[in-house]
Design a protein around this motif. Structure first.
Motif, PDB file in Angstrom:
ATOM      1  N   VAL A  70     -23.335 -10.803   1.548  1.00 48.23           N
ATOM      2  CA  VAL A  70     -22.538  -9.846   0.922  1.00 48.23           C
ATOM      3  C   VAL A  70     -22.749  -9.347  -0.527  1.00 48.23           C
ATOM      4  CG1 VAL A  70     -20.302  -8.575   0.427  1.00 48.23           C
ATOM      5  CG2 VAL A  70     -20.919  -9.518   2.890  1.00 48.23           C
ATOM      6  N   LEU A  71     -22.392 -10.860  -1.446  1.00 56.86           N
ATOM      7  CA  LEU A  71     -22.651 -10.898  -2.717  1.00 56.86           C
ATOM      8  C   LEU A  71     -23.952 -10.409  -3.258  1.00 56.86           C
ATOM      9  CD1 LEU A  71     -20.410 -11.717  -4.661  1.00 56.86           C
ATOM     10  CD2 LEU A  71     -21.062 -13.725  -4.948  1.00 56.86           C
ATOM     11  N   ALA A  72     -24.815 -10.666  -2.747  1.00 51.34           N
ATOM     12  CA  ALA A  72     -26.249 -10.601  -3.230  1.00 51.34           C
ATOM     13  C   ALA A  72     -26.444  -8.943  -3.027  1.00 51.34           C
ATOM     14  CB  ALA A  72     -27.376 -11.381  -2.167  1.00 51.34           C
ATOM     15  N   VAL A  73     -26.177  -8.461  -1.870  1.00 48.57           N
ATOM     16  CA  VAL A  73     -26.245  -6.938  -1.835  1.00 48.57           C
ATOM     17  C   VAL A  73     -25.567  -6.420  -2.937  1.00 48.57           C
ATOM     18  CG1 VAL A  73     -25.818  -5.193  -0.406  1.00 48.57           C
ATOM     19  CG2 VAL A  73     -26.923  -6.893   0.694  1.00 48.57           C
ATOM     20  N   LEU A  74     -24.204  -6.653  -3.304  1.00 55.44           N
ATOM     21  CA  LEU A  74     -23.315  -5.942  -4.315  1.00 55.44           C
ATOM     22  C   LEU A  74     -24.082  -6.131  -5.535  1.00 55.44           C
ATOM     23  CD1 LEU A  74     -19.875  -7.076  -3.079  1.00 55.44           C
ATOM     24  CD2 LEU A  74     -21.089  -4.708  -2.811  1.00 55.44           C
ATOM     25  N   GLU A  75     -24.449  -7.261  -5.887  1.00 58.00           N
ATOM     26  CA  GLU A  75     -25.232  -7.621  -7.336  1.00 58.00           C
ATOM     27  C   GLU A  75     -26.551  -6.809  -7.404  1.00 58.00           C
ATOM     28  OE1 GLU A  75     -25.251 -11.852  -7.191  1.00 58.00           O
ATOM     29  OE2 GLU A  75     -23.195 -11.820  -7.796  1.00 58.00           O
ATOM     30  N   SER A  76     -27.231  -6.452  -6.298  1.00 56.73           N
ATOM     31  CA  SER A  76     -28.390  -5.752  -6.475  1.00 56.73           C
ATOM     32  C   SER A  76     -28.280  -4.285  -6.213  1.00 56.73           C
ATOM     33  CB  SER A  76     -29.342  -6.014  -5.445  1.00 56.73           C
ATOM     34  OG  SER A  76     -28.701  -5.813  -4.063  1.00 56.73           O
ATOM     35  N   SER A  77     -26.666  -3.767  -6.254  1.00 61.87           N
ATOM     36  CA  SER A  77     -26.570  -2.452  -5.994  1.00 61.87           C
ATOM     37  C   SER A  77     -26.299  -1.796  -7.442  1.00 61.87           C
ATOM     38  CB  SER A  77     -25.204  -2.278  -5.062  1.00 61.87           C
ATOM     39  OG  SER A  77     -25.271  -2.563  -3.841  1.00 61.87           O
ATOM     40  N   LYS A  78     -26.564  -0.489  -7.481  1.00 63.30           N
ATOM     41  CA  LYS A  78     -26.402   0.097  -8.897  1.00 63.30           C
ATOM     42  C   LYS A  78     -25.083   0.460  -9.069  1.00 63.30           C
ATOM     43  CE  LYS A  78     -31.259   2.154  -9.026  1.00 63.30           C
ATOM     44  NZ  LYS A  78     -31.883   3.544  -8.971  1.00 63.30           N
ATOM     45  N   ARG A  79     -24.594   0.495 -10.200  1.00 62.19           N
ATOM     46  CA  ARG A  79     -23.256   0.899 -10.579  1.00 62.19           C
ATOM     47  C   ARG A  79     -22.221   0.468  -9.792  1.00 62.19           C
ATOM     48  NH1 ARG A  79     -26.430   5.053 -10.378  1.00 62.19           N
ATOM     49  NH2 ARG A  79     -25.502   5.957  -8.377  1.00 62.19           N
ATOM     50  N   ALA A  80     -22.545  -0.897  -9.372  1.00 59.36           N
ATOM     51  CA  ALA A  80     -21.373  -1.865  -8.694  1.00 59.36           C
ATOM     52  C   ALA A  80     -20.995  -3.001  -9.386  1.00 59.36           C
ATOM     53  CB  ALA A  80     -21.936  -2.277  -7.315  1.00 59.36           C
ATOM     54  N   LYS A  81     -19.741  -3.114  -9.573  1.00 61.70           N
ATOM     55  CA  LYS A  81     -19.000  -4.254 -10.192  1.00 61.70           C
ATOM     56  C   LYS A  81     -17.847  -5.205  -9.199  1.00 61.70           C
ATOM     57  CE  LYS A  81     -15.555  -3.704 -13.137  1.00 61.70           C
ATOM     58  NZ  LYS A  81     -14.880  -3.517 -14.312  1.00 61.70           N
ATOM     59  N   VAL A  82     -18.323  -6.378  -9.146  1.00 58.54           N
ATOM     60  CA  VAL A  82     -17.358  -7.292  -8.373  1.00 58.54           C
ATOM     61  C   VAL A  82     -16.417  -7.597  -9.086  1.00 58.54           C
ATOM     62  CG1 VAL A  82     -17.253  -9.520  -7.211  1.00 58.54           C
ATOM     63  CG2 VAL A  82     -19.448  -8.215  -6.858  1.00 58.54           C
ATOM     64  N   VAL A  83     -14.938  -7.286  -8.566  1.00 57.66           N
ATOM     65  CA  VAL A  83     -13.781  -7.538  -9.402  1.00 57.66           C
ATOM     66  C   VAL A  83     -13.403  -8.760  -8.873  1.00 57.66           C
ATOM     67  CG1 VAL A  83     -11.613  -6.439  -9.953  1.00 57.66           C
ATOM     68  CG2 VAL A  83     -13.711  -4.893  -9.600  1.00 57.66           C
ATOM     69  N   VAL A  84     -13.115  -8.925  -7.537  1.00 60.91           N
ATOM     70  CA  VAL A  84     -12.670 -10.116  -6.947  1.00 60.91           C
ATOM     71  C   VAL A  84     -13.510 -10.790  -6.144  1.00 60.91           C
ATOM     72  CG1 VAL A  84     -10.755 -10.998  -5.443  1.00 60.91           C
ATOM     73  CG2 VAL A  84     -10.362  -9.180  -6.842  1.00 60.91           C
ATOM     74  N   ASN A  85     -13.941 -12.144  -6.136  1.00 59.95           N
ATOM     75  CA  ASN A  85     -14.799 -13.019  -5.452  1.00 59.95           C
ATOM     76  C   ASN A  85     -14.014 -14.035  -4.856  1.00 59.95           C
ATOM     77  OD1 ASN A  85     -17.055 -13.968  -4.356  1.00 59.95           O
ATOM     78  ND2 ASN A  85     -17.961 -14.294  -6.092  1.00 59.95           N
ATOM     79  N   ASP A  86     -13.323 -14.078  -3.636  1.00 61.49           N
ATOM     80  CA  ASP A  86     -12.681 -15.264  -3.198  1.00 61.49           C
ATOM     81  C   ASP A  86     -13.600 -15.617  -2.040  1.00 61.49           C
ATOM     82  OD1 ASP A  86     -10.752 -15.113  -5.015  1.00 61.49           O
ATOM     83  OD2 ASP A  86      -9.523 -14.037  -3.579  1.00 61.49           O
ATOM     84  N   ALA A  87     -13.357 -16.856  -1.426  1.00 61.53           N
ATOM     85  CA  ALA A  87     -14.026 -17.591  -0.112  1.00 61.53           C
ATOM     86  C   ALA A  87     -13.936 -16.389   0.750  1.00 61.53           C
ATOM     87  CB  ALA A  87     -13.620 -18.733   0.045  1.00 61.53           C
TER      88      ALA A  87
END
Length: 148
Positions: A70-87
């Protein structure tokens, strides 16, 4: 000159009315927030006959594997910013290109069972009423990328 300044002031005030405020997000008692009545939200934790319902994402592997995908997909997405990243929880913000509207996207990871992890998902627009299906399309695209 005065008319132009007044026009810019009115435009500014109108745009301020469209500015986003942080909605109720996160996990409470193992559940993501309910969708509002407006059609600009999808959630896998609503009733299956509800217009907001979307299937959760199921990933083969461990919770760590699912989280990393999921994190890899989000990081490769345009105009996406991960705000909270918990286990067991991820919250990301997707910003539209033209009007800069923000959609909140959430992922809640369950415990691994029989080599699979179920990820409950929620995607909702902060402002407006209709999103023309953008949230549902985004989550289905994320599902496809995760399950490649």
């Amino acid at each position: 000159m005065f008319t132009r300044k007044l026009f810019y002031l009115l435009v500014f005030l109108l745009l301020q009315g469209c500015s986003s405020i942080m909605p109720n997000l996160g996990v409470t008692n193992g559940k993501l927030a309910d969708c509002p009545n407006s059609p600009n939200c999808v959630s896998s934790q609503t009733q299956t006959n509800d217009k907001h319902f979307i299937e959760p994402i199921v990933v083969k592997g461990s919770s760590v594997d699912a989280h990393d995908k999921v994190l890899a997909v989000l990081e490769s997405s345009k105009r996406a910013k991960v705000v909270v990243n918990d286990a067991d929880y991820i919250h990301a913000e997707f910003t539209s290109l033209v009007f800069r509207f923000v959609d909140d996207v959430e992922f809640l990871f369950s415990q691994e069972r029989n080599g699979e992890v179920t990820i409950d998902i929620r995607s909702a627009s902060r402002v407006g009423h209709s999103d023309f299906g953008v949230n549902r399309k985004r989550m289905e695209a994320i599902r496809r990328k995760i399950n490649r």
